[in-house]
Design a protein around this motif. Structure first.
Motif, PDB file in Angstrom:
ATOM      1  N   ASP A  95     -35.281   7.144  -5.724  1.00  0.00           N
ATOM      2  CA  ASP A  95     -36.640   7.674  -5.762  1.00  0.00           C
ATOM      3  C   ASP A  95     -37.289   7.531  -7.130  1.00  0.00           C
ATOM      4  O   ASP A  95     -38.440   7.936  -7.316  1.00  0.00           O
ATOM      5  N   LEU A 143     -28.945  17.347  -2.889  1.00  0.00           N
ATOM      6  CA  LEU A 143     -30.095  16.490  -2.612  1.00  0.00           C
ATOM      7  C   LEU A 143     -30.961  17.209  -1.591  1.00  0.00           C
ATOM      8  O   LEU A 143     -30.461  17.731  -0.601  1.00  0.00           O
ATOM      9  N   ASP A 180     -32.423   6.649  -9.849  1.00  0.00           N
ATOM     10  CA  ASP A 180     -31.929   6.779  -8.481  1.00  0.00           C
ATOM     11  C   ASP A 180     -32.940   6.108  -7.546  1.00  0.00           C
ATOM     12  O   ASP A 180     -33.960   5.583  -8.012  1.00  0.00           O
ATOM     13  N   SER A 218     -30.298   8.526   0.150  1.00  0.00           N
ATOM     14  CA  SER A 218     -29.914   9.094  -1.139  1.00  0.00           C
ATOM     15  C   SER A 218     -28.470   9.574  -1.147  1.00  0.00           C
ATOM     16  O   SER A 218     -27.758   9.384  -2.133  1.00  0.00           O
ATOM     17  N   VAL A 268     -35.564  14.231  -3.019  1.00  0.00           N
ATOM     18  CA  VAL A 268     -35.452  12.873  -2.500  1.00  0.00           C
ATOM     19  C   VAL A 268     -36.412  12.654  -1.341  1.00  0.00           C
ATOM     20  O   VAL A 268     -36.845  13.598  -0.694  1.00  0.00           O
TER      21      VAL A 268
END
Length: 127
Positions: free
Chosen positions: A118, A59, A116, A25, A19
């Motif tokens: 990103d 993450l 997501d 995130s 991320v």
């Protein structure tokens, strides 16, 4: 063919998502999964999302890896299970999350893909 014994367990232990903004995130994944997150616990470089089951979800913002370049995956990284595909799709729509593949139905099996923050592609399926 002879199968050689392996010291490696036949199970996926953890999935890493790379991320660009860890706090953003973590909040996004927490919202996606209906989790409460204490923002004070979010510290670079990684944050483990508390998921159920044996496989973890981490993450990673690569804070300590200055040479890392984020390259979001345009292919599905993993899928999340739902019982009601239509309710999940509506939730994704309600949260203005980008859908990259509309619901596909194959008999009782159904899935769709989304991104997501990103741009990593994830899947939701009912099996």
């Amino acid at each position: 063919m002879t199968v050689q014994a392996s010291p490696i367990a036949c199970k996926v232990n953890n999935v890493f998502i790379h991320v660009s903004d860890l706090k953003r995130s973590v909040k996004w994944y927490a919202n996606l999964l209906g989790l409460s997150i204490d923002e004070a616990t979010i510290e670079s470089p990684v944050h483990n999302i508390p998921v159920t089951g044996e496989t973890g979800l981490t993450l990673d913002d690569h804070t300590f890896d200055p040479g890392f370049t984020l390259a979001p995956s345009s292919h599905v990284l993993f899928n999340l299970f739902v019982e009601d595909i239509d309710a999940a799709y509506q939730f994704i729509q309600d949260n203005q999350i980008t859908v990259t593949r509309e619901i596909e139905r194959i008999g009782d099996f159904a899935y769709f893909n989304f991104q997501d923050p990103d741009g990593n592609v994830l899947m939701i399926c009912n099996c």
